[in-house]
Design an enzyme around this catalytic site. Structure first.
Site, PDB file in Angstrom:
ATOM      1  N   ASP A  79       0.857  -1.187   0.000  1.00 10.02           N
ATOM      2  CA  ASP A  79       0.000   0.000   0.000  1.00 10.02           C
ATOM      3  C   ASP A  79       0.897   1.242   0.000  1.00 10.02           C
ATOM      4  O   ASP A  79       1.995   1.223  -0.573  1.00 10.02           O
ATOM      5  CB  ASP A  79      -0.988  -0.069   1.183  1.00 10.02           C
ATOM      6  CG  ASP A  79      -2.271   0.712   0.914  1.00 10.02           C
ATOM      7  OD1 ASP A  79      -2.310   1.927   1.206  1.00 10.02           O
ATOM      8  OD2 ASP A  79      -3.232   0.116   0.382  1.00 10.02           O
ATOM      9  N   ASP A  80       0.437   2.297   0.622  1.00 14.12           N
ATOM     10  CA  ASP A  80       1.135   3.584   0.555  1.00 14.12           C
ATOM     11  C   ASP A  80       2.538   3.506   1.191  1.00 14.12           C
ATOM     12  O   ASP A  80       2.850   2.552   1.906  1.00 14.12           O
ATOM     13  CB  ASP A  80       0.284   4.622   1.295  1.00 14.12           C
ATOM     14  CG  ASP A  80       0.530   6.033   0.796  1.00 14.12           C
ATOM     15  OD1 ASP A  80       1.492   6.255   0.033  1.00 14.12           O
ATOM     16  OD2 ASP A  80      -0.262   6.924   1.178  1.00 14.12           O
ATOM     17  N   LYS A 156      -3.888  -0.723  -6.806  1.00 13.76           N
ATOM     18  CA  LYS A 156      -4.919   0.057  -6.093  1.00 13.76           C
ATOM     19  C   LYS A 156      -4.617   1.519  -6.373  1.00 13.76           C
ATOM     20  O   LYS A 156      -3.533   2.005  -6.042  1.00 13.76           O
ATOM     21  CB  LYS A 156      -4.840  -0.243  -4.596  1.00 13.76           C
ATOM     22  CG  LYS A 156      -5.655   0.704  -3.698  1.00 13.76           C
ATOM     23  CD  LYS A 156      -5.614   0.193  -2.251  1.00 13.76           C
ATOM     24  CE  LYS A 156      -6.055   1.236  -1.245  1.00 13.76           C
ATOM     25  NZ  LYS A 156      -5.918   0.754   0.157  1.00 13.76           N
ATOM     26  N   ASP A 158      -5.526   5.191  -5.550  1.00 15.81           N
ATOM     27  CA  ASP A 158      -6.189   6.024  -4.552  1.00 15.81           C
ATOM     28  C   ASP A 158      -6.535   7.386  -5.164  1.00 15.81           C
ATOM     29  O   ASP A 158      -6.154   7.670  -6.320  1.00 15.81           O
ATOM     30  CB  ASP A 158      -5.266   6.160  -3.332  1.00 15.81           C
ATOM     31  CG  ASP A 158      -6.042   6.212  -2.032  1.00 15.81           C
ATOM     32  OD1 ASP A 158      -7.236   6.588  -2.067  1.00 15.81           O
ATOM     33  OD2 ASP A 158      -5.462   5.895  -0.977  1.00 15.81           O
ATOM     34  N   SER A 190     -10.325   3.592  -6.023  1.00 13.98           N
ATOM     35  CA  SER A 190     -10.890   4.229  -4.830  1.00 13.98           C
ATOM     36  C   SER A 190     -11.849   5.362  -5.193  1.00 13.98           C
ATOM     37  O   SER A 190     -12.388   6.028  -4.299  1.00 13.98           O
ATOM     38  CB  SER A 190      -9.768   4.769  -3.936  1.00 13.98           C
ATOM     39  OG  SER A 190      -8.908   3.727  -3.560  1.00 13.98           O
ATOM     40  N   ARG A 215     -13.340   0.703  -3.891  1.00  8.07           N
ATOM     41  CA  ARG A 215     -13.649   1.105  -2.523  1.00  8.07           C
ATOM     42  C   ARG A 215     -14.815   2.088  -2.581  1.00  8.07           C
ATOM     43  O   ARG A 215     -14.726   3.118  -3.227  1.00  8.07           O
ATOM     44  CB  ARG A 215     -12.422   1.771  -1.898  1.00  8.07           C
ATOM     45  CG  ARG A 215     -11.336   0.788  -1.441  1.00  8.07           C
ATOM     46  CD  ARG A 215     -11.697   0.139  -0.097  1.00  8.07           C
ATOM     47  NE  ARG A 215     -12.085   1.167   0.857  1.00  8.07           N
ATOM     48  CZ  ARG A 215     -11.220   1.973   1.470  1.00  8.07           C
ATOM     49  NH1 ARG A 215      -9.932   1.809   1.298  1.00  8.07           N
ATOM     50  NH2 ARG A 215     -11.644   2.906   2.291  1.00  8.07           N
ATOM     51  N   ASP A 219     -12.370   4.252   5.190  1.00  7.40           N
ATOM     52  CA  ASP A 219     -11.323   3.290   5.562  1.00  7.40           C
ATOM     53  C   ASP A 219     -11.722   2.499   6.801  1.00  7.40           C
ATOM     54  O   ASP A 219     -12.212   3.065   7.780  1.00  7.40           O
ATOM     55  CB  ASP A 219     -10.030   4.040   5.933  1.00  7.40           C
ATOM     56  CG  ASP A 219      -9.368   4.655   4.718  1.00  7.40           C
ATOM     57  OD1 ASP A 219      -9.925   4.563   3.607  1.00  7.40           O
ATOM     58  OD2 ASP A 219      -8.283   5.248   4.902  1.00  7.40           O
TER      59      ASP A 219
HETATM   60  C1  GLA Z   1      -6.435   6.075   1.888  1.00  3.14           C
HETATM   61  C2  GLA Z   1      -6.983   4.717   1.530  1.00  3.14           C
HETATM   62  C3  GLA Z   1      -6.428   3.675   2.478  1.00  3.14           C
HETATM   63  C4  GLA Z   1      -4.916   3.673   2.411  1.00  3.14           C
HETATM   64  C5  GLA Z   1      -4.387   5.063   2.714  1.00  3.14           C
HETATM   65  C6  GLA Z   1      -2.901   5.167   2.467  1.00  3.14           C
HETATM   66  O1  GLA Z   1      -6.900   6.531   3.123  1.00  3.14           O
HETATM   67  O2  GLA Z   1      -8.378   4.698   1.556  1.00  3.14           O
HETATM   68  O3  GLA Z   1      -6.922   2.393   2.161  1.00  3.14           O
HETATM   69  O4  GLA Z   1      -4.519   3.254   1.136  1.00  3.14           O
HETATM   70  O5  GLA Z   1      -5.012   6.046   1.906  1.00  3.14           O
HETATM   71  O6  GLA Z   1      -2.387   6.418   2.754  1.00  3.14           O
END
Ligand code: GLA
Length: 438
Positions: A79-80, A156, A158, A190, A215, A219
């Site tokens: 992820d991030d 993914k 965002d 997202s 999404r 979160d």
């Molecule tokens: C957003 C996404 C999360 C995650 C964070 C990462 O909030 O919805 O799922 O990926 O960013 O910073």
């Protein structure tokens, strides 16, 4: 039980065809770093938990060696906070060199060598939510190509640090760019979560055409409150969301918390059951190196997974909200089968809920049922048989139900009553009944 297990095993092998890139005909399953490991970049003081190649190779080892992969948990998703704060001199994203010293292509090989798939994270905007370089429109092609060159299997994307106009251009553009690389890359958008998750701002028809999953909402956090908030939103809006899902296109209520700190075992079963009803992607975000046997058993429950992975891909619905705090959910499955979940919002003691399949909208006949979490076959039931389920506070009873063998051979097809669920389920729900495959 044997038939039930066999049917579920068959449900694992769905054909990958049609819909755009042909991927994710059943909801994707795997592991995703975010909820559990966030943006921990302090590898000096917290080497075991920081976002680094070690974290992903550790989790890949666990997925491959502890029975997860065989059950379908094959994606391992970054992820991030994985990237360097700067692009390279050719304008490409690059991994943080300290935390990923061997680079993403090597990690990707490591993952593939273990029969797993690698996912990565980007953001259609100037920055990711964590402040790392985003994918601006002029970088969409470059980043898609970089991911393909690295052997990435899922992205993914965002939506932080962008606006609705930008997203309207960017999400379809990335879909095209990923397809143009020629590498099959599952695409998680997202987008709807940034636009309130509902029409008219969100166009689910379009999302189904460009993304494999999306999404819709906030979160998830490591608490039961957070799970309840998500469940409430998804089922309050089921008339909009349920028809949007199908093979290759899934609503994503976010990660599984099972194995973390916030849920009891009953609540963990509830999350697993409701995510299966929702045909949700099953991305665990936990520490597979230290997971308890109780949490593991829930996540590795074959019937719960089989229900989630049903090849017909019809998302389930909430049928009933009782004043007592008991709710009933149903998902129609392949071969005339179905999944029922009895969920308790009570906070006192196990509640004895009495009903019958007929009351829940099942057509006349004899049914067999399997109680998913105790893993027990139940006595045969007629549609009219009244039964009692004892549902724990913030817990579930989940049943896998199918027409009894000697009944379906000679009798009426086991369709669901039109009155209760027919018109509300989308096109797959009332397809001609097919007998169980033995
Ligand atoms: C957003 C996404 C999360 C995650 C964070 C990462 O909030 O919805 O799922 O990926 O960013 O910073």
């Amino acid at each position: 039980m044997q038939r039930c297990a066999l049917t579920l095993v068959l449900a694992f092998s769905s054909a990958a065809l049609a819909l755009d890139n042909g991927l994710m005909r059943t909801p994707p399953m795997g592991w995703l770093a975010w909820e559990r490991f966030r943006c921990d970049i302090d590898c000096q003081n917290d080497p075991q938990n920081c976002i680094s190649e070690t974290l992903f190779t550790d989790m890949a080892d666990r997925l491959a060696e502890d029975g997860w992969r065989e059950l379908g948990y094959v994606y391992i998703n970054i992820d991030d906070c994985w990237s360097s704060k700067e692009r390279d001199n050719q304008g490409r994203l690059q991994a943080d060199p300290k935390r990923f010293p061997r680079g993403i292509p090597r990690l990707s090989r490591y993952i593939h060598d273990r029969g797993l798939k690698l996912g990565i994270y980007g953001d259609i905007g100037t920055h990711t939510c964590g402040g790392y370089p985003g994918t601006t429109l002029d970088k969409v092609q470059t980043d898609a190509q970089t991911f393909a060159d690295w052997g990435i299997d899922m992205l993914k994307l965002d939506g932080c640090y962008s606006n609705s106009t930008y997203q309207e251009l960017g999400y379809p553009m990335m879909s095209k760019a990923l397809n143009a690389t020629g590498r099959p890359i599952g695409y998680s958008c997202s987008w709807p979560a940034y636009q309130g998750g509902l029409p008219p701002k969100v166009n689910y028809t379009q999302l189904g055409q460009i993304c494999n999953l999306w999404r819709n909402y906030a979160d998830i956090q490591d608490s039961w409150d957070s799970v309840l908030g998500i469940v409430d939103w998804f089922f309050e809006n089921q008339d909009v969301l349920q028809p949007a899902a199908g093979p290759g296109q899934w609503n994503d209520p976010d990660m599984l918390l099972i194995g973390d700190f916030g849920l009891s075992l009953d609540q963990s079963r509830a999350q697993m059951a409701l995510w299966a009803i929702m045909a949700a992607p099953l991305f665990m975000s936990n520490d597979l190196r230290t997971i308890s046997s109780g949490a593991r058993a829930i996540l590795q429950n074959k019937v719960a997974i089989g229900i989630n992975q049903d090849q017909r891909g019809v998302q389930g619905r909430r049928l009933i909200k009782e004043k007592s705090g008991i709710e009933v959910y149903l998902r129609p499955l392949s071969n005339g089968a179905s999944a029922l979940v009895f969920f308790s919002r009570r906070t006192d003691m196990p509640y004895r809920y009495m009903t019958s399949l007929k009351t829940l909208g099942y057509t006349a006949g004899v049914y067999e049922a399997f109680d998913v979490f105790p893993e027990k076959r139940l006595p045969e039931l007629k549609d009219t048989t009244e039964f009692v389920v004892s549902v724990n506070p913030s817990g579930v009873v989940m049943w896998y139900i199918y027409p009894a063998a000697d009944w379906w051979k000679g009798a009426e097809p086991g369709r669901f009553s039109e009155k209760l669920i027919g018109p509300k389920f989308h096109r797959y729900a009332n397809e001609a009944y097919a007998p169980l495959v033995l």
